[in-house]
Enzyme design. Structure first.
Site, short mmCIF file in Angstrom:
data_model
loop_
_atom_site.label_atom_id
_atom_site.label_comp_id
_atom_site.label_asym_id
_atom_site.label_seq_id
_atom_site.Cartn_x
_atom_site.Cartn_y
_atom_site.Cartn_z
N LYS A 252 -64.13 -28.91 -14.58
CA LYS A 252 -64.90 -28.67 -13.43
C LYS A 252 -64.03 -28.51 -12.44
O LYS A 252 -62.96 -28.57 -12.31
CB LYS A 252 -65.88 -29.72 -13.18
N HIS A 253 -64.57 -27.66 -11.32
CA HIS A 253 -63.86 -27.30 -10.24
C HIS A 253 -63.31 -28.67 -9.62
O HIS A 253 -64.23 -29.68 -9.38
CB HIS A 253 -64.64 -26.51 -9.20
N GLU A 254 -62.08 -28.52 -8.88
CA GLU A 254 -61.60 -29.63 -8.09
C GLU A 254 -62.43 -30.02 -6.91
O GLU A 254 -63.00 -29.20 -6.15
CB GLU A 254 -60.32 -29.28 -7.32
N ASP B 251 -60.26 -24.00 -11.76
CA ASP B 251 -60.05 -23.25 -10.60
C ASP B 251 -58.95 -22.21 -10.80
O ASP B 251 -58.73 -21.47 -9.83
CB ASP B 251 -59.46 -24.16 -9.70
#
Length: 743
Positions: free
Chosen positions: A384-386, A395
């Site tokens: 998942k995105h940071e 990312d």
């Protein structure tokens, strides 16, 4: 006491003696069963398991009774009382004392029996207390303490309703023997930079020594956490624990007086049930794909052998084989042999027009990873995105896609100009392609038509395709203004295009000035933080600083992304769009660096060493710039790496990786030809179709189906990998059919 988020009296009362689930309700029965499996089954130790001191005390009491001259009947009675004392020591002692009172009126013999009963009661009571650990001897303190922590569980734990666990959660049971007030428990994730402690649960005061009050709560297992326990009465810190919980693990936190001191408390963590290895499905999937890759490589090697190829041709064309066998001459004529050779050659894969497969392979890798993480990435946090500063796998892919788009712009414009296409015609194509990308993003990708028809009231305007469309428009027009059909001087790939660099530097100056100088109401100037509970909760509504403010002001809060990635850890309250307007400036810079990679391939065509050397130099230079901007840290730099902001350090860092990866792929695919680029080459050749298709059909079978266990990484990973692999197969079929969707 460490700074913690304030709590109301109502919140503390809600803790009570009832269980609490700080991470929220939900999950499945499996999670609940895991929670319930942790406590209450063992109970207290039996008399046979107790320390030998109990038996010694009982023997001493019996000897005292015999020395007092007690009769057989009295001795049997006292022996029965001693046996009962093993089950309930305080009740046995009271019964013995009552018997002594009854015997006081029986004269001298009664006095002796009374004295024996008192001695027996004292012996039994002391032995029972020693066995329970309430009066530990100096030699057995640590042993008794460890046994209690590992084996003792409150009898009523099974009667409590424990929280059902979700993915990335563990069960924590807090046993409180603190006698001077309630305990408030707070938590803080190591991944949350400069954050306030968040309230977890309130545990009531212990009713009496040896009888802890209990609270059960679900805690996050994604990242290491710090637990802070505060005394609600004296407002002081009791203890602080840094711990890494495992998914679906069952843990007990014992808070009890330290041995030898009443005022000091000890906090000990005990594992009741071991966590599961949630990463095991990733390892298995990796091995499966490696086995498929090896099998495919071996198969391709054998297919390229002439005997195998001819045998396959005969099997796939039985009529031609029968005709040769039934020929009157018994063998084909010279003309027939020539015709047959032509057919064999026609069966072979046709060689496409010379094209740099490394670029399509790189684009395909970025696209496939993007599809996988968009489908959920198995619900693993690192897919998942940071939340804010830093990088995860998710990312990496979008900037790489932008980078390769820039490289393709340089190559395609040069190719079309060499074919005699006018710049005005190319400008029309650029405008049309940019418009189509933006329209598809707004009307096809952003709306979720499964939830109802298109509604303009809540329609998100920014997005991935919109960002690509605007970036493509600016970079392609900029390149078109200075593009040449044939490079004039292969050593002037930068200096001869100095006006482009001046424009890009001016754009970057605009980003820096707006980001660090634009006044934002209620926020410090130049703020780059996540808001919410970040920066110790000082700026809760300042998510993204100037970038978020511009989007909310120009587009409206209802028309930007409502669930940004910092919402999970930083508890942000305002909408924020990671594909907003201000970040588009740095995506233009990213694409322009990709244009520079394309120019290197053009200016130094067939000069492989020069190409590889320049890729390496660009990678090193951008890596140094990133190190200076970030101070080689995640949060302490001048401009941290941040995908949500598309910070300039994010662009230089991802460009560093992009040049490095392009170097390796160019060498492996186009120079040494050790790898064909498959299977990533195929989706790279049809990138727009595959991306739009995966967004449109995301919620339909066979890309998604109903899972038996929604709280299982294994099932999510299986579904996401199958869906991603299907798009690779679709891209391969389209490639074989020579179907390419270009806009």
């Amino acid at each position: 006491m460490a700074e913690a988020a304030p709590t109301t009296a109502a919140q503390r009362r809600e803790g009570g003696e009832e269980t609490a689930a700080a991470a929220g309700p939900g999950g499945d029965e499996r999670g609940g069963l895991r929670g319930r499996g942790g406590g209450g089954c063992r109970g207290e130790r039996t008399c046979a398991e107790r320390a030998p001191r109990a038996r010694a005390g009982a023997a001493a009491g019996a000897a005292a009774a015999a020395g007092a001259g007690a009769g057989a009947g009295a001795g049997g009675s006292e022996g029965g009382r001693a046996a009962a004392a093993c089950r309930e020591p305080r009740a046995a002692a009271a019964a013995a004392a009552a018997a002594a009172d009854d015997d006081m009126g029986a004269g001298p013999w009664g006095a002796r029996r009374a004295l024996a009963a008192v001695l027996l009661a004292a012996s039994v009571l002391s032995a029972a207390l020693l066995a329970r650990g309430e009066l530990p001897g100096p030699d057995t303190q640590e042993q008794e303490r460890q046994l209690q922590l590992q084996e003792q569980q409150p009898r009523d734990i099974n009667k409590r309703k424990l929280p059902e666990l979700k993915m990335d959660q563990a069960l924590l049971i807090i046993h409180n023997e603190f006698l001077h007030g309630d305990l408030n428990v707070y938590w803080l994730s190591d991944h949350c930079y400069q954050c306030l402690y968040q309230f977890l649960v309130s545990v009531p005061v212990s009713p009496k020594p040896g009888h802890p009050s209990i609270a059960a709560v679900a805690v996050s297992s994604q990242h290491p956490v710090t637990l802070l326990l505060n005394d609600t009465l004296e407002k002081k810190e009791i203890c602080r624990i840094h711990y890494v919980f495992g998914e679906f693990g069952n843990y007990s936190l014992w808070v009890k007086p330290h041995y030898g001191s009443i005022n000091q408390m000890s906090c000990d963590m005990v594992v009741n049930e071991n966590p599961v290895n949630s990463n095991l499905p990733i390892y298995i999937a990796f091995l499966i794909y490696i086995a498929i890759l090896i099998s495919s490589s071996v198969g391709n090697f054998f297919v390229k052998l002439d005997p195998v190829r001819n045998w396959l041709y005969k099997k796939m064309n039985p009529r031609e084989t029968d005709r040769l066998i039934n020929s009157e001459l018994g063998s084909p004529t010279r003309a027939e042999s020539y015709s047959s050779d032509l057919q064999v050659e026609a069966w072979r894969l046709t060689t496409p027009v010379h094209r740099l497969r490394s670029l399509d392979t790189f684009r395909g890798i970025a696209l496939i990873i993007m599809i996988f993480v968009n489908y959920g990435g198995g619900k693993y946090w690192f897919f998942k995105h940071e939340s804010w500063n830093g990088l995860t796998v998710a990312d990496l892919v979008f900037p790489w896609f932008v980078f390769i788009m820039g490289s393709s712009i340089a190559l395609s414009l040069s190719s079309m100009l060499r074919r005699g296409c006018s710049k005005w015609k190319l400008l029309g194509k650029i405008l049309w392609r940019s418009l189509l990308l933006c329209v598809m993003g707004v009307l096809i990708v952003n709306p979720n038509y499964c939830l109802g028809p298109l509604s303009w009231d809540k329609l998100r305007i920014p997005g991935v395709l919109q960002r690509l469309g605007l970036t493509y428009l600016v970079v392609a027009v900029l390149e078109l203004l200075f593009a040449r059909a044939v490079p004039e001087n292969s050593t002037m790939d930068i200096i001869s295009y100095w006006p482009q660099w001046i424009f890009i530097l001016m754009l970057e100056a605009v980003w820096v000035c707006v980001t660090f100088l634009l006044p934002v109401p209620g926020c410090p100037t130049g703020y780059l933080g996540p808001g919410g509970i970040g920066d110790f909760g000082k700026y809760p509504n300042c998510t993204g600083g100037a970038a978020g403010y511009i989007d909310r002001w120009l587009l409206g809060e209802d028309h930007i992304y409502q669930h940004p990635s910092p919402n999970v850890i930083y508890h942000t309250k305002v909408a924020y769009d990671p594909e907003g307007l201000l970040g588009t400036i740095n995506s233009i810079v990213m694409a322009f660096l990709g244009v520079q990679a394309g120019k290197i391939l053009l200016f130094y065509k067939d000069q492989h060493k020069q190409i590889l050397l320049r890729f390496l130099l660009w990678s090193a230079m951008l890596g140094i710039i990133s190190g200076v901007l970030t101070k080689f840290s995640q949060n302490e730099g001048f401009i941290p790496v941040n995908k949500n902001l598309w910070s300039i350090s994010y662009v230089t860092t991802l460009s560093f990786f992009a040049f490095l990866l392009l170097l390796f792929m160019y060498f492996l695919v186009d120079v040494a030809r050790l790898w064909s680029g498959a299977p990533f080459f195929y989706p790279g050749m049809n990138s727009i179709l595959v991306y739009v298709g995966h967004e449109v059909f995301e919620n339909y079978f066979p890309f998604q189906w109903k899972m038996e266990d929604y709280q299982s990484h294994k099932e999510h990973l299986t579904q996401n990998l199958v869906a991603t692999s299907l798009w690779v197969v679709i891209a391969y079929v389209l490639y074989r059919k020579r179907i390419f969707w270009k806009i």
